[in-house]
Design a protein around this motif. Sequence first.
Motif, short mmCIF file in Angstrom:
data_model
loop_
_atom_site.label_atom_id
_atom_site.label_comp_id
_atom_site.label_asym_id
_atom_site.label_seq_id
_atom_site.Cartn_x
_atom_site.Cartn_y
_atom_site.Cartn_z
N GLU A 85 0.89 -0.89 -0.04
CA GLU A 85 -0.25 0.10 -0.04
C GLU A 85 0.79 1.73 -0.02
OE1 GLU A 85 -4.14 1.59 0.55
OE2 GLU A 85 -3.28 -0.63 0.20
N VAL A 86 1.44 0.54 0.88
CA VAL A 86 2.84 2.03 0.66
C VAL A 86 3.15 2.23 -0.42
CG1 VAL A 86 4.62 3.53 2.24
CG2 VAL A 86 3.30 2.14 3.79
N ALA A 87 3.97 1.63 -0.58
CA ALA A 87 4.70 1.25 -1.78
C ALA A 87 3.65 1.73 -3.22
CB ALA A 87 5.25 0.75 -2.26
N GLU A 88 2.88 1.48 -3.06
CA GLU A 88 2.06 1.86 -4.52
C GLU A 88 1.45 3.82 -4.36
OE1 GLU A 88 1.09 0.77 -6.77
OE2 GLU A 88 -0.08 1.42 -7.54
N ILE A 89 1.16 4.38 -2.93
CA ILE A 89 1.19 5.09 -2.83
C ILE A 89 2.31 5.97 -3.36
CG2 ILE A 89 1.63 7.80 -2.03
CD1 ILE A 89 -0.75 5.85 0.17
N ASN A 90 3.81 5.83 -2.94
CA ASN A 90 5.64 6.34 -3.63
C ASN A 90 4.87 5.83 -4.81
OD1 ASN A 90 5.99 6.34 -0.84
ND2 ASN A 90 7.22 5.05 -0.48
N ARG A 91 4.92 5.61 -5.77
CA ARG A 91 4.96 5.19 -6.67
C ARG A 91 4.49 5.63 -7.95
NH1 ARG A 91 3.06 1.71 -11.39
NH2 ARG A 91 0.92 1.44 -10.88
N ILE A 92 3.47 5.89 -7.28
CA ILE A 92 2.06 6.75 -8.71
C ILE A 92 2.79 8.03 -8.38
CG2 ILE A 92 0.05 7.27 -8.59
CD1 ILE A 92 0.33 5.44 -9.33
N GLU A 93 3.35 8.77 -6.70
CA GLU A 93 3.85 9.54 -6.50
C GLU A 93 5.22 10.57 -7.67
OE1 GLU A 93 4.75 11.13 -2.35
OE2 GLU A 93 2.51 11.37 -2.02
N GLU A 94 6.07 9.68 -7.94
CA GLU A 94 7.26 9.49 -8.50
C GLU A 94 6.83 9.44 -10.10
OE1 GLU A 94 8.93 5.97 -7.43
OE2 GLU A 94 10.04 6.68 -5.01
N LEU A 95 5.81 8.69 -9.71
CA LEU A 95 5.45 8.86 -12.03
C LEU A 95 5.19 10.03 -12.06
CD1 LEU A 95 4.05 5.12 -12.57
CD2 LEU A 95 6.11 6.53 -13.32
N THR A 96 4.01 10.73 -11.34
CA THR A 96 3.20 11.78 -11.49
C THR A 96 4.52 13.18 -11.09
OG1 THR A 96 2.35 12.19 -9.39
CG2 THR A 96 1.22 11.24 -11.47
N SER A 97 5.66 12.97 -10.14
CA SER A 97 5.91 14.19 -9.98
C SER A 97 6.87 14.33 -11.09
CB SER A 97 6.54 13.65 -8.53
OG SER A 97 7.81 13.15 -9.47
N GLY A 98 6.94 13.73 -11.84
CA GLY A 98 7.91 13.97 -13.95
C GLY A 98 6.54 14.43 -14.56
N ALA A 99 5.39 14.71 -13.97
CA ALA A 99 4.68 14.53 -15.74
C ALA A 99 4.61 16.24 -15.25
CB ALA A 99 3.30 13.99 -15.58
N THR A 100 4.35 16.70 -16.65
CA THR A 100 3.27 18.15 -16.95
C THR A 100 2.45 18.24 -15.67
OG1 THR A 100 1.65 17.42 -18.63
CG2 THR A 100 4.58 17.71 -18.99
N VAL A 101 1.84 19.46 -16.04
CA VAL A 101 0.45 20.02 -15.11
C VAL A 101 -0.67 19.24 -15.56
CG1 VAL A 101 -0.69 21.92 -14.86
CG2 VAL A 101 1.32 22.18 -13.60
N HIS A 102 -0.57 19.59 -16.88
CA HIS A 102 -2.17 19.03 -17.89
C HIS A 102 -1.69 17.31 -17.88
CE1 HIS A 102 -3.00 22.58 -19.46
NE2 HIS A 102 -1.53 22.75 -19.55
#
Length: 428
Positions: free
Chosen positions: A289-306
């Motif tokens: 559960e914790v890892a999944e939140i981290n994973r999504i955060e990592e993936l989205t942190s590099g993404a554009t605002v859009h």
Amino acid sequence: MAEQTGGDPLFESHDPIFDRKELLHVGHVPDEDRIVGRDDEIQSVAAEVGAITRGDPPNNVMIYGKTGTGKSLISRHVATRAQDAAQGNDIDCGVLYVDCSEANTETRTTRQLALSLKEQTEYQQNIPLRGVGTMEYYQHIWGILEDCFDAVIVILDEIDKLDNSNILMQLSRAREARKTDAYIGVIGISNKVQYRETLDERIDSSFGHRELFFHPYDASQLREIMRNREDAFQPDVLEDGTIELCAALAAKKHGDARKAIEILKEAGELARRIGSETVSEDHIQQAQEVAEINRIEELTSGATVHAKLALYALASCIITGDRETYKTREVYERYVGICELVATDPITENGLYRQLKEQAFLGVIESEKTGGGRSQGSYLLHRLVTDPKHIVKAVRRDASLEDLPTYDRLRETSPSTGNRDIDLTSFS
Ligand SMILES: Nc1ncnc2c1ncn2[C@@H]1O[C@H](COP(=O)(O)OP(=O)(O)OP(=O)(O)O)[C@@H](O)[C@H]1O
Ligand SMILES: [Mg+2]
């Protein structure tokens, strides 16, 4: 085990859970005999660069694949083996590795190549760290190759981060342009499959190359990868079925070896924190559960605002609606409303579609083409691979988007609470 207290009882002398924890560290590069489940990929990369070991020209190759599928590991592994094999045939072969997410300009990349070539040889000339341009670094590179090498394998990792791809042309034309006689084989690595489309046609044609795709690991491969590192734990600490569960969860979500190992480590940490003597399936579930939140955060942190807004739009459709999948058009309509909330100009529907495609490749969403019946034609349906709660949380981490409604706010408007008419502007 001998107690090494170091004199201070504040620090435990013996870790009850881990024995060789370093095996689970993110940066840990496993030994050759711990690499499993990528035999075909190893063969394919070797087939492209292998000619070097026989004194023949290698092929250039681009490796694509999602994060944690072994691209960097396998490239380095094959390059090192090729170097050894070449040595056996009296061929001097160098291996150069550049992480282009750090060396993200041509100057930085060529500087690093020149410096690591110098390091591997007796080259006497001084290579300045600053104040000189790309051309000078190329001169050093050609000079060292000419003097000391028959061949070289250049690994350009995260190549899509480079601000231009001129280096590909320089490297692939070096022999033709009589800069050096050494054979140069380039292994480019990217987790953006659209990378090729961004290449200048001129570069694309001179950098003739094969493309390989690394697929996510399945549960049995992940199981083997983790079994191979079981000795990170003290004997009998891992309860039966924990590795199997961890592999199954990771395979279902993403097939990312790095994340699977992280879950295992996190479960161990958790067990230790709460004073448990063993790691149980329950610990794995919590760690996942914790890892999944981290994973999504990592993936989205590099993404554009859009891209973030697109994900948020899809998540909010799912949270407030009664379906798991939504059409591009539906996501777009929601997205436009959300843009208004954060006072951002929306991009076009086609632009949004491209953002969604990118996210699908990263493994945050899944998109599937569906026949819409004779009159409607086909359309794409998007679903989240992860819990929409994680997406909302990760997107709101962006300081410019922190005013977006929270998961709980969105839930309040879900059909289960009776409010089907969602007016997102009411949140502002
Ligand atoms: N086949 C494998 N056997 C053993 N361990 C592996 C294997 N594949 C990956 N790993 C582990 O997962 C880590 C991540 O792999 P790697 O760095 O090669 O992924 P990647 O595809 O380059 O991902 P990214 O796109 O995020 O850079 C490795 O350092 C290693 O610890
Ligand atoms: Mg990598």
